[in-house]
Design a protein around this motif. Structure first.
Motif, PDB file in Angstrom:
ATOM      1  N   VAL A  79      -2.153  10.106  -9.465  1.00 57.08           N
ATOM      2  CA  VAL A  79      -1.839   9.025 -10.393  1.00 57.08           C
ATOM      3  C   VAL A  79      -0.322   8.956 -10.469  1.00 57.08           C
ATOM      4  O   VAL A  79       0.348   9.975 -10.626  1.00 57.08           O
ATOM      5  CB  VAL A  79      -2.402   9.285 -11.815  1.00 57.08           C
ATOM      6  N   THR A  80       0.220   7.762 -10.322  1.00 58.16           N
ATOM      7  CA  THR A  80       1.654   7.584 -10.468  1.00 58.16           C
ATOM      8  C   THR A  80       1.910   6.279 -11.210  1.00 58.16           C
ATOM      9  O   THR A  80       1.110   5.347 -11.145  1.00 58.16           O
ATOM     10  CB  THR A  80       2.376   7.606  -9.104  1.00 58.16           C
ATOM     11  N   GLU A  81       3.012   6.231 -11.930  1.00 63.12           N
ATOM     12  CA  GLU A  81       3.385   5.039 -12.685  1.00 63.12           C
ATOM     13  C   GLU A  81       4.724   4.526 -12.212  1.00 63.12           C
ATOM     14  O   GLU A  81       5.630   5.315 -11.923  1.00 63.12           O
ATOM     15  CB  GLU A  81       3.390   5.341 -14.181  1.00 63.12           C
TER      16      GLU A  81
ATOM     17  N   SER B 148       7.721   1.640 -13.238  1.00 65.92           N
ATOM     18  CA  SER B 148       8.260   0.684 -14.205  1.00 65.92           C
ATOM     19  C   SER B 148       9.649   0.284 -13.750  1.00 65.92           C
ATOM     20  O   SER B 148      10.430   1.129 -13.333  1.00 65.92           O
ATOM     21  CB  SER B 148       8.359   1.299 -15.601  1.00 65.92           C
TER      22      SER B 148
ATOM     23  N   ASP C 183       5.215  -3.029 -14.779  1.00 67.72           N
ATOM     24  CA  ASP C 183       4.651  -1.776 -15.277  1.00 67.72           C
ATOM     25  C   ASP C 183       3.336  -1.593 -14.543  1.00 67.72           C
ATOM     26  O   ASP C 183       2.402  -2.366 -14.750  1.00 67.72           O
ATOM     27  CB  ASP C 183       4.416  -1.823 -16.788  1.00 67.72           C
ATOM     28  N   LEU C 184       3.269  -0.588 -13.693  1.00 69.69           N
ATOM     29  CA  LEU C 184       2.129  -0.437 -12.797  1.00 69.69           C
ATOM     30  C   LEU C 184       1.671   1.013 -12.743  1.00 69.69           C
ATOM     31  O   LEU C 184       2.486   1.934 -12.701  1.00 69.69           O
ATOM     32  CB  LEU C 184       2.529  -0.894 -11.393  1.00 69.69           C
ATOM     33  N   LYS C 185       0.368   1.198 -12.753  1.00 71.91           N
ATOM     34  CA  LYS C 185      -0.236   2.519 -12.584  1.00 71.91           C
ATOM     35  C   LYS C 185      -1.062   2.484 -11.299  1.00 71.91           C
ATOM     36  O   LYS C 185      -1.878   1.589 -11.106  1.00 71.91           O
ATOM     37  CB  LYS C 185      -1.141   2.840 -13.770  1.00 71.91           C
TER      38      LYS C 185
ATOM     39  N   LEU D 257      -4.825  -0.314  -8.519  1.00 70.83           N
ATOM     40  CA  LEU D 257      -3.581  -0.714  -9.158  1.00 70.83           C
ATOM     41  C   LEU D 257      -3.926  -1.397 -10.467  1.00 70.83           C
ATOM     42  O   LEU D 257      -4.802  -2.265 -10.506  1.00 70.83           O
ATOM     43  CB  LEU D 257      -2.814  -1.704  -8.281  1.00 70.83           C
ATOM     44  N   SER D 258      -3.223  -1.032 -11.540  1.00 76.41           N
ATOM     45  CA  SER D 258      -3.416  -1.724 -12.815  1.00 76.41           C
ATOM     46  C   SER D 258      -2.084  -1.774 -13.537  1.00 76.41           C
ATOM     47  O   SER D 258      -1.297  -0.831 -13.490  1.00 76.41           O
ATOM     48  CB  SER D 258      -4.476  -1.020 -13.670  1.00 76.41           C
ATOM     49  N   GLY D 259      -1.825  -2.897 -14.174  1.00 82.90           N
ATOM     50  CA  GLY D 259      -0.579  -3.046 -14.903  1.00 82.90           C
ATOM     51  C   GLY D 259      -0.279  -4.497 -15.203  1.00 82.90           C
ATOM     52  O   GLY D 259      -1.170  -5.357 -15.166  1.00 82.90           O
TER      53      GLY D 259
ATOM     54  N   SER E 163      -3.593   4.773  -8.855  1.00 84.78           N
ATOM     55  CA  SER E 163      -4.410   5.989  -8.819  1.00 84.78           C
ATOM     56  C   SER E 163      -5.342   5.933  -7.619  1.00 84.78           C
ATOM     57  O   SER E 163      -5.638   4.867  -7.091  1.00 84.78           O
ATOM     58  CB  SER E 163      -5.215   6.131 -10.107  1.00 84.78           C
TER      59      SER E 163
ATOM     60  N   ASN F 273      -5.066  -5.951 -11.693  1.00 85.06           N
ATOM     61  CA  ASN F 273      -6.205  -5.039 -11.592  1.00 85.06           C
ATOM     62  C   ASN F 273      -6.794  -5.212 -10.205  1.00 85.06           C
ATOM     63  O   ASN F 273      -7.588  -6.113  -9.976  1.00 85.06           O
ATOM     64  CB  ASN F 273      -7.260  -5.327 -12.671  1.00 85.06           C
TER      65      ASN F 273
END
Length: 89
Positions: A80-82, A84, A57-59, A42-44, A61, A19
């Motif tokens: 927003v992008t993810e 993995s 696994d990361l999001k 960044l979060s994941g 935004s 985070n």
């Protein structure tokens, strides 16, 4: 950003939470067409499977400031992008 995976590597923890808010400099955006990035978060998680592979696994935004295609004035564009996949250690 550096993340210490030592405790994950040795099985002390099962995952690492990510985070973070990051600042991107104009130098890093040079020759990209992006004027600036704002509020990048960044979060994941990072986990390790039974075969000692590290899984991310990361999001991501934030707000990209891009030039308008007609006026070239700065325009905010939410993104927003993810991500993995496997990562090396």
């Amino acid at each position: 950003m550096n993340i210490d995976i030592t405790r994950l590597k040795h099985g002390i923890i099962e995952y690492i939470d990510i985070n973070e808010s990051i600042d991107v400099t104009k130098f890093e955006l040079e020759n990209t067409g992006i004027l600036s990035l704002k509020e990048v978060n960044l979060s994941g998680t990072i986990t390790k499977d039974n075969l000692d592979n590290y899984l991310l696994d990361l999001k991501i935004s934030g707000i990209m400031v891009l030039p308008c295609s007609i006026t070239l004035k700065p325009v905010d564009y939410d993104f927003v992008t993810e991500i993995s996949g496997n990562i090396g250690d």
